[in-house]
Design a protein around this motif. Structure first.
Motif, PDB file in Angstrom:
ATOM      1  N   SER A 164      -2.480  -1.419  -4.418  1.00 15.18           N
ATOM      2  CA  SER A 164      -3.906  -1.326  -4.026  1.00 15.18           C
ATOM      3  C   SER A 164      -5.301  -1.172  -5.143  1.00 15.18           C
ATOM      4  N   THR A 202      -6.725   1.131   8.506  1.00 20.21           N
ATOM      5  CA  THR A 202      -6.208  -0.032   8.669  1.00 20.21           C
ATOM      6  C   THR A 202      -4.918  -0.489   8.713  1.00 20.21           C
ATOM      7  N   THR A 251       0.833  -1.260  -0.043  1.00 23.15           N
ATOM      8  CA  THR A 251       0.002  -0.001   0.092  1.00 23.15           C
ATOM      9  C   THR A 251       0.912   1.261   0.132  1.00 23.15           C
ATOM     10  N   ILE A 274      -7.774   2.827   3.840  1.00 17.89           N
ATOM     11  CA  ILE A 274      -6.851   2.036   3.856  1.00 17.89           C
ATOM     12  C   ILE A 274      -5.706   2.363   4.719  1.00 17.89           C
TER      13      ILE A 274
END
Length: 267
Positions: free
Chosen positions: A139, A193, A79, A190
């Protein structure tokens, strides 16, 4: 043996020793600059993984020009997110907003500090909310803007008009035709997380479902006699002995929502 010099020196010439010193291999230190932003009052900082990868030491310079040695909490290449920490207290910080509410055409602000010359403020709009395979981000969920993010701005925050973070700007690869005249950002859902996983484990722990899926197209929806939606994901294959098989998923199942959130595609 071959002569290491392009010409001969007279015996005992001091030039021979000088050229030996000149040709001696030396170790060179490389430095890299990038942007980042504070996300908590105790000095936790978000930036891009590609900025800090292979770094031997990390230094953070704040807007008041004070410099602080930083430690790496963890980073995630997939990511392109890295989490740093500096020793400081009572720092101002950015709040993370809900990127799921971001809409195409929404006004946004990109902040960064390219090449260490000072803060740069750029405005633009969201041009896409579900881009994937853009530059250094693998991603599938990437925000795309009409602003060009230079390498020095990479790692800075993307803000909504309230000043809250909806993403982290990331420099894109020039090799992509789709990237011309645009920028990309990792959405805040994202970021949140990954932050939680890095703080708890120092790395991102990813789950394994065990299915191969594809988009639910209007043609497939018609073939399966689905009338209430034409968006979702079709399970093409369930991997034997996978968590998906143990949960009861089967080939041909169609997923249209998860945790009461609509599923629009296989991503």
């Amino acid at each position: 043996t071959s002569n290491p010099f392009p010409f001969q020196f007279p015996p005992g010439s001091p030039l021979e020793d000088m050229f030996k010193e000149f040709n001696r291999p030396t170790e060179r230190k490389a430095t890299a600059l990038g942007s980042g932003f504070i996300i908590s009052t105790d000095g936790t900082i978000l930036t891009n993984h590609h900025i800090i990868k292979n770094a031997h030491s990390l230094m953070v310079t704040l807007s008041d020009n004070t410099s602080h040695k930083a430690t790496l909490i963890g980073s995630d290449p997939e990511t392109n997110i890295a989490l740093l920490k500096i020793k400081s207290k009572s720092l101002p910080y950015f709040e993370l907003a809900n990127s799921d509410r971001v809409q195409v055409g929404e006004l946004v602000i990109a902040l960064g500090n390219p090449f260490g010359i000072g803060p740069q403020f750029t405005t633009g709009v969201i041009s896409g909310t579900s881009r994937h395979n853009i530059g250094v981000i693998t991603s599938r969920h990437v925000l795309q803007t009409n602003m060009i993010i230079t390498p020095g701005n990479s790692g800075g925050p993307l803000l909504n008009i309230n000043g809250d973070v909806i993403g982290m700007n990331t420099a894109i690869s020039a090799r992509s035709d789709d990237s011309q005249g645009s920028g990309s950002a990792i959405p805040s859902h994202i970021l949140q997380t990954v932050i939680t996983s890095l703080q708890q484990h120092g790395q991102v722990l990813r789950s394994y479902l065990g299915v191969h899926v594809q988009n639910l197209t209007p043609q497939i929806a018609t073939a399966f006699d689905i009338k209430n939606t034409q968006k979702g994901a079709l399970i093409r294959q369930v991997i034997p002995q996978s968590p998906a098989e143990r949960a009861g998923l089967k080939n041909g199942d169609i997923i249209i929502s998860f945790n009461q959130k609509p599923i629009d595609s296989d991503s």
